[in-house]
Scaffold this active site. Structure first.
Site, PDB file in Angstrom:
ATOM      1  N   LEU A   1     -21.929  16.723  90.434  1.00 23.21           N
ATOM      2  CA  LEU A   1     -20.849  15.861  90.895  1.00 23.21           C
ATOM      3  C   LEU A   1     -19.880  15.675  90.047  1.00 23.21           C
ATOM      4  O   LEU A   1     -18.673  15.076  90.294  1.00 23.21           O
ATOM      5  CB  LEU A   1     -21.275  14.383  91.248  1.00 23.21           C
ATOM      6  CG  LEU A   1     -22.600  14.427  92.216  1.00 23.21           C
ATOM      7  CD1 LEU A   1     -23.064  12.738  92.304  1.00 23.21           C
ATOM      8  CD2 LEU A   1     -22.114  14.845  93.768  1.00 23.21           C
TER       9      LEU A   1
ATOM     10  N   GLY B   1     -18.963  16.339  81.940  1.00 22.83           N
ATOM     11  CA  GLY B   1     -18.073  15.936  80.563  1.00 22.83           C
ATOM     12  C   GLY B   1     -18.462  16.552  79.553  1.00 22.83           C
ATOM     13  O   GLY B   1     -19.245  17.494  79.610  1.00 22.83           O
ATOM     14  N   GLY B   2     -17.910  16.063  78.540  1.00 24.52           N
ATOM     15  CA  GLY B   2     -18.302  16.488  77.314  1.00 24.52           C
ATOM     16  C   GLY B   2     -19.504  16.324  76.853  1.00 24.52           C
ATOM     17  O   GLY B   2     -20.172  17.124  75.677  1.00 24.52           O
ATOM     18  N   MET B   3     -20.355  15.507  77.228  1.00 26.45           N
ATOM     19  CA  MET B   3     -21.766  15.017  76.796  1.00 26.45           C
ATOM     20  C   MET B   3     -22.716  15.218  77.921  1.00 26.45           C
ATOM     21  O   MET B   3     -23.921  15.312  77.336  1.00 26.45           O
ATOM     22  CB  MET B   3     -21.582  13.524  76.264  1.00 26.45           C
ATOM     23  CG  MET B   3     -22.775  12.915  75.785  1.00 26.45           C
ATOM     24  SD  MET B   3     -22.806  11.530  75.037  1.00 26.45           S
ATOM     25  CE  MET B   3     -22.414  10.559  76.268  1.00 26.45           C
TER      26      MET B   3
ATOM     27  N   LYS C   1     -27.617  11.474  85.640  1.00 27.46           N
ATOM     28  CA  LYS C   1     -26.633  11.936  84.538  1.00 27.46           C
ATOM     29  C   LYS C   1     -27.538  12.596  83.444  1.00 27.46           C
ATOM     30  O   LYS C   1     -28.463  11.919  82.885  1.00 27.46           O
ATOM     31  CB  LYS C   1     -25.885  10.820  83.810  1.00 27.46           C
ATOM     32  CG  LYS C   1     -24.909  11.137  82.961  1.00 27.46           C
ATOM     33  CD  LYS C   1     -23.917   9.835  82.565  1.00 27.46           C
ATOM     34  CE  LYS C   1     -23.039  10.279  81.445  1.00 27.46           C
ATOM     35  NZ  LYS C   1     -21.914   9.028  81.350  1.00 27.46           N
TER      36      LYS C   1
ATOM     37  N   ASP D   1     -12.002   3.021  78.640  1.00 29.03           N
ATOM     38  CA  ASP D   1     -11.759   4.026  79.574  1.00 29.03           C
ATOM     39  C   ASP D   1     -11.467   3.803  81.147  1.00 29.03           C
ATOM     40  O   ASP D   1     -11.514   4.571  81.990  1.00 29.03           O
ATOM     41  CB  ASP D   1     -12.819   5.234  79.422  1.00 29.03           C
ATOM     42  CG  ASP D   1     -12.457   6.800  79.768  1.00 29.03           C
ATOM     43  OD1 ASP D   1     -11.352   6.742  79.977  1.00 29.03           O
ATOM     44  OD2 ASP D   1     -13.217   7.550  80.139  1.00 29.03           O
TER      45      ASP D   1
END
Length: 295
Positions: free
Chosen positions: A25, A28-30, A51, A157
């Site tokens: 889905l 990201g960077g992490m 996640k 954010d």
């Protein structure tokens, strides 16, 4: 990151502990997020947004700490406009968070449609979205732990990509991955620039200490863009975006959308005050202003 309509890479299900994992889905960077299904006894099933920390970061203590902190922060937030956390753990050395899977699309898609159609989003829709965003942030900003201590959680954010419009018509705020909290167990460092630059408050963009009024500024940017269906500060380069955040004139939204009443102009511009002191003091104050405009 829990937008089920972002699914663009169907894959054969694999297994991760008790989860069957399907298409991606977001990434990201992490971490990356995939649609998954947890199965249990007697035919129990629950669909989630899974996640998982990226494999190459599993040994990086700072990333692990940040990931764990996100799980702790969001697990404390139980609100209808915040995506819920169902599970957290580690399997095979990989940390994961199982989150509410929201059937809908992120706010960027709504803004793109409005921009391409060259038509503003209807004001009742805008006011509904913004009102629920205010409710979610006011709750997070004032959330307390079991001992009654205020956590002072700041999202840091807030942007269209972190707001999912569910098929029910309600919104869900997602991705508290860089949230700042005052609790010792949830402490985050200051002096680092985190978040999407085009939606940051001037103090956050400069890496200065930022409180809940920083989220209010970000909400003001989102509000301006919803009313006008145009970007406010985002530019082709970070340098130009930063310059616009600090110096560019912010026109009243009604200049781009004549259907915006003057009261809404004043409210959004108050949320976009560049200095924290004269800015709208809270998400609750923003909500009260929206209620007056709606009335």
């Amino acid at each position: 990151m829990v937008d089920v309509n972002k699914a663009t890479q169907p894959v054969t299900p694999d297994t991760f502990g008790p989860y069957e994992v399907y298409e991606r889905l977001g990434i990201g960077g992490m971490a990356q997020v995939q649609r998954a299904k947890k199965t249990g006894p007697a035919g129990f099933e629950r669909s989630v947004a899974l996640k998982r920390m990226l494999t190459h970061l599993a040994e990086d203590a700072s990333f692990v700490e940040s990931f764990i902190r996100e799980a702790k922060v969001v697990s404390m937030l139980v609100h209808p406009n915040i995506a819920q956390v169902y599970d957290f753990g580690r399997i095979g050395g990989i940390y994961y968070i199982a989150m509410e899977l929201v059937a809908g699309f992120d706010l960027r898609k709504l803004l793109r449609y409005a921009n391409r159609a060259n038509e503003p989003i209807p004001l009742p829709v805008v006011l509904s979205i913004l009102g629920e965003l205010c409710d979610a942030l006011e709750y997070a900003h004032n959330c307390k732990d079991e001992a009654g201590t205020r956590l002072n959680i700041v999202h840091r954010d807030i942007s269209p990509s972190n707001m999912i419009v569910a098929h029910t018509g309600h919104i869900k705020v997602i991705d508290f991955g860089i949230a700042k909290a005052a609790s010792r167990q949830l402490h985050t460092e200051s002096g680092q620039v985190k978040g999407k630059l085009g939606y940051m408050s001037p103090e956050a963009a400069l890496g200065m200490s930022s409180g809940s009024v920083s989220d209010v500024f970000s909400m003001g940017v989102v509000a301006w863009e919803l009313v006008t269906a145009s970007p406010l500060f985002s530019a082709r380069t970070d340098f130009e975006t930063m310059r616009k955040i600090r110096e560019a004139e912010v026109a009243p939204p009604s200049r781009h959308n004549p259907s915006s009443p003057l009261e809404l102009d004043h409210l959004i511009l108050a949320g976009l005050e560049r200095a924290p002191e004269p800015r709208l003091p809270s998400a609750a104050a923003f909500r009260r202003g929206l209620n007056q405009v709606a009335a």
